[in-house]
Design a protein around this motif. Structure first.
Motif, PDB file in Angstrom:
ATOM      1  N   GLN A   1      88.501   8.619  21.418  1.00 26.94           N
ATOM      2  CA  GLN A   1      87.300   7.905  20.984  1.00 26.94           C
ATOM      3  C   GLN A   1      87.053   8.110  19.494  1.00 26.94           C
ATOM      4  N   THR A   2      87.307   9.333  19.023  1.00 28.20           N
ATOM      5  CA  THR A   2      87.127   9.629  17.600  1.00 28.20           C
ATOM      6  C   THR A   2      88.090   8.810  16.747  1.00 28.20           C
ATOM      7  N   CYS A   3      89.344   8.778  17.141  1.00 27.56           N
ATOM      8  CA  CYS A   3      90.350   8.028  16.370  1.00 27.56           C
ATOM      9  C   CYS A   3      90.027   6.533  16.373  1.00 27.56           C
ATOM     10  N   LYS A   4      89.573   6.024  17.496  1.00 24.22           N
ATOM     11  CA  LYS A   4      89.198   4.608  17.577  1.00 24.22           C
ATOM     12  C   LYS A   4      88.048   4.311  16.624  1.00 24.22           C
ATOM     13  N   MET A   5      87.086   5.212  16.565  1.00 28.88           N
ATOM     14  CA  MET A   5      85.934   5.037  15.698  1.00 28.88           C
ATOM     15  C   MET A   5      86.333   5.126  14.225  1.00 28.88           C
ATOM     16  N   LEU A   6      87.218   6.063  13.900  1.00 30.33           N
ATOM     17  CA  LEU A   6      87.664   6.223  12.512  1.00 30.33           C
ATOM     18  C   LEU A   6      88.493   5.032  12.047  1.00 30.33           C
TER      19      LEU A   6
ATOM     20  N   PHE B   1      89.937  13.140   3.460  1.00 27.80           N
ATOM     21  CA  PHE B   1      89.458  11.983   2.703  1.00 27.80           C
ATOM     22  C   PHE B   1      90.606  11.258   2.012  1.00 27.80           C
ATOM     23  N   LEU B   2      91.473  12.009   1.350  1.00 26.94           N
ATOM     24  CA  LEU B   2      92.570  11.409   0.600  1.00 26.94           C
ATOM     25  C   LEU B   2      93.447  10.532   1.491  1.00 26.94           C
ATOM     26  N   HIS B   3      93.738  11.020   2.693  1.00 29.58           N
ATOM     27  CA  HIS B   3      94.574  10.250   3.612  1.00 29.58           C
ATOM     28  C   HIS B   3      93.822   9.060   4.209  1.00 29.58           C
ATOM     29  N   MET B   4      92.572   9.283   4.583  1.00 37.53           N
ATOM     30  CA  MET B   4      91.809   8.179   5.172  1.00 37.53           C
ATOM     31  C   MET B   4      91.576   7.063   4.155  1.00 37.53           C
ATOM     32  N   GLN B   5      91.475   7.437   2.895  1.00 33.53           N
ATOM     33  CA  GLN B   5      91.276   6.451   1.834  1.00 33.53           C
ATOM     34  C   GLN B   5      92.489   5.531   1.716  1.00 33.53           C
TER      35      GLN B   5
ATOM     36  N   SER C   1      92.601  28.242   8.642  1.00 35.41           N
ATOM     37  CA  SER C   1      92.383  26.795   8.722  1.00 35.41           C
ATOM     38  C   SER C   1      93.566  26.065   9.356  1.00 35.41           C
ATOM     39  N   VAL C   2      94.560  26.822   9.829  1.00 35.14           N
ATOM     40  CA  VAL C   2      95.792  26.204  10.314  1.00 35.14           C
ATOM     41  C   VAL C   2      95.537  25.285  11.509  1.00 35.14           C
ATOM     42  N   THR C   3      94.784  25.759  12.494  1.00 34.57           N
ATOM     43  CA  THR C   3      94.531  24.945  13.687  1.00 34.57           C
ATOM     44  C   THR C   3      93.751  23.689  13.335  1.00 34.57           C
ATOM     45  N   MET C   4      92.789  23.826  12.465  1.00 29.47           N
ATOM     46  CA  MET C   4      91.998  22.671  12.056  1.00 29.47           C
ATOM     47  C   MET C   4      92.858  21.670  11.292  1.00 29.47           C
ATOM     48  N   MET C   5      93.735  22.172  10.447  1.00 25.52           N
ATOM     49  CA  MET C   5      94.639  21.293   9.716  1.00 25.52           C
ATOM     50  C   MET C   5      95.578  20.555  10.673  1.00 25.52           C
ATOM     51  N   LEU C   6      96.053  21.251  11.701  1.00 24.14           N
ATOM     52  CA  LEU C   6      96.916  20.615  12.694  1.00 24.14           C
ATOM     53  C   LEU C   6      96.202  19.443  13.350  1.00 24.14           C
ATOM     54  N   LEU C   7      94.961  19.653  13.757  1.00 25.51           N
ATOM     55  CA  LEU C   7      94.222  18.580  14.420  1.00 25.51           C
ATOM     56  C   LEU C   7      93.924  17.445  13.444  1.00 25.51           C
ATOM     57  N   VAL C   8      93.568  17.789  12.214  1.00 26.06           N
ATOM     58  CA  VAL C   8      93.295  16.772  11.193  1.00 26.06           C
ATOM     59  C   VAL C   8      94.530  15.900  10.976  1.00 26.06           C
ATOM     60  N   GLU C   9      95.684  16.512  10.862  1.00 29.19           N
ATOM     61  CA  GLU C   9      96.899  15.740  10.617  1.00 29.19           C
ATOM     62  C   GLU C   9      97.272  14.888  11.831  1.00 29.19           C
TER      63      GLU C   9
ATOM     64  N   ILE D   1      94.982  11.899  11.696  1.00 31.35           N
ATOM     65  CA  ILE D   1      95.453  10.980  10.650  1.00 31.35           C
ATOM     66  C   ILE D   1      96.620  10.140  11.179  1.00 31.35           C
ATOM     67  N   ALA D   2      97.552  10.774  11.887  1.00 33.50           N
ATOM     68  CA  ALA D   2      98.705  10.061  12.440  1.00 33.50           C
ATOM     69  C   ALA D   2      98.274   9.012  13.456  1.00 33.50           C
ATOM     70  N   ASP D   3      97.290   9.346  14.285  1.00 28.88           N
ATOM     71  CA  ASP D   3      96.806   8.399  15.296  1.00 28.88           C
ATOM     72  C   ASP D   3      96.101   7.213  14.642  1.00 28.88           C
ATOM     73  N   VAL D   4      95.234   7.492  13.671  1.00 28.94           N
ATOM     74  CA  VAL D   4      94.516   6.414  12.979  1.00 28.94           C
ATOM     75  C   VAL D   4      95.496   5.512  12.242  1.00 28.94           C
TER      76      VAL D   4
END
Length: 290
Positions: A128-133, A156-160, A247-255, A258-261
Motif C-alpha cells: 500500500q505504501t509503494c502504491k501511494m508513493l 528523496f534523491l531517488h524518489m526525485q 541504519s542498515v535495516t532501515m536502508m535495506l527497506l528504503v532501497e 525504491i525498487a518497487d516504486v
C-alpha cells in the motif's frame, strides 16, 4: 508448549489473515513493545490492547499455544535466549577474527536486526505504501531528523528521479513551517524518526495530519510518537554493539521500496532518467573515460 520453531512475533504475522478485528488489534499491541508487551497478566495485556481477556485467550490458541501460560513461556524463552546468547553459534563472519571481535559482533547484530524486522514486516502495508508513493497525483514530502536526515536525503534523491513533485523538507524547525503551506489533503509525507525522538518532527507530523496528508513513518522498535498519527508505519530494529544505533535495516527497506516504486512508475521513470542523462552529459557532471 507449542513445538513451532518460529518466534511469537512470526506466529502473529503468519496468522494475520486469519485473525478477527479484535485479534488483529491485540496482535498489533503485542508487537509494539515486543516481547515485553506480552509478559504482563492476561488482564493487563487485554487492557493495554483495548480488548477483552477472552480475545487474548482465543488469539494465543489460534497461533498455536495451548493457553496463555504456554504463550508467556515462549516469550520468556525468547527473552532468555536474547540475554544469555546474543550471538548465535556459527562460523565467524570474519574468519581471521574471534567471535567476540567487533567485526563479528556488529555483523551478527545487524543480521539479527534484519531478520527480526523482516519477520514482522506487514507485506500489505509495504504494498500500500509503494502504491501511494508511486501515485503522482499526490505530492510527496520527505523529512528526517538529526541523524536520519541522511536517510531522508537518500530517499528523496531517488524518489526525485522516479517521479515528479517531490520535496525535501529541511530538518530545521524554523524552516519547515514554510513547507506546510504546500501540503494538501491526501499528499504523502515520509518521516524518518528514531530515538531520541525530536519534538519538532512530531509537531510537523501533527500539522501535516491536520492538513489531511498521509504519513509514512520509518521508526525503531520502540515507535516514535508519530506512529499514532501515521497511516503506515515501518518499525525496524536498530540496536547494535555501539553507542550509535544502526541504519542498515532501515536502508535495506528504503532501497527495497525504491525498487518497487521504480517498477510501478517505470514508463515515466525511464523518460525522466533519459532526460537526466542528457543534462548530465551537457553539464559534464560525470567524468567520461571514452
Amino acid at each position: 508448549m507449542s513445538k513451532s520453531t518460529s518466534t511469537v512475533a512470526e506466529l502473529l504475522q503468519n496468522n494475520a489473515d486469519h485473525l478477527t478485528r479484535a485479534e488483529r488489534q491485540l496482535s498489533q499491541s503485542l508487537l509494539v513493545n515486543y516481547p515485553v508487551s506480552g509478559l504482563g497478566s492476561i488482564t493487563a495485556v487485554a487492557k493495554s490492547a483495548g480488548v477483552s481477556t477472552p480475545t487474548v485467550a482465543r488469539l494465543v490458541k489460534k497461533i498455536g499455544f495451548s493457553g496463555f501460560p504456554d504463550f508467556q513461556a515462549a516469550l520468556r524463552n525468547e527473552v532468555e535466549a536474547t540475554i544469555s546468547d546474543p550471538i548465535a553459534k556459527h562460523d565467524t563472519w570474519a574468519g581471521q577474527a574471534p567471535n567476540e571481535h567487533i567485526v563479528n559482533k556488529f555483523t551478527e547484530a545487524v543480521i539479527e536486526n534484519i531478520r527480526h524486522s523482516l519477520g514482522q514486516l506487514d507485506i500489505e502495508t509495504f504494498d500500500q505504501t509503494c502504491k501511494m508513493l508511486a501515485d503522482t497525483s499526490r505530492s510527496l514530502f520527505v523529512v528526517g531528523g538529526r541523524i536520519t536526515r541522511s536517510l531522508a536525503d537518500y530517499f528523496f534523491l531517488h524518489m526525485q528521479v522516479l517521479r515528479k513533485d517531490v520535496t525535501h523538507i529541511q530538518a530545521i524547525s524554523n524552516a519547515w513551517p514554510h513547507y506546510l503551506l504546500d501540503i494538501k489533503k491526501d499528499d504523502v509525507i515520509v518521516i524518518f524518526d528514531v530515538r531520541r525522538y525530536e519534538t519538532s518532527t512530531l509537531r510537523l507530523a501533527e500539522m501535516a495530519a491536520e492538513a489531511g496528508a498521509k504519513i509514512v513513518l520509518f521508526t525503531d522498535q520502540w515507535h516514535s510518537p508519530i506512529a499514532k498519527l501515521a497511516d503506515h508505519t515501518f518499525s525496524l530494529k536498530i540496536v547494535v554493539p555501539s553507542a550509535w544505533d544502526s541504519s542498515v535495516t532501515m536502508m535495506l527497506l528504503v532501497e527495497t521500496i525504491i525498487a518497487d516504486v521504480q517498477t510501478r512508475t517505470w514508463p515515466e521513470t525511464r523518460q525522466r532518467m533519459e532526460e537526466l542523462e542528457v543534462m548530465f552529459d551537457r553539464t559534464k557532471f560525470f567524468r567520461k573515460f571514452t
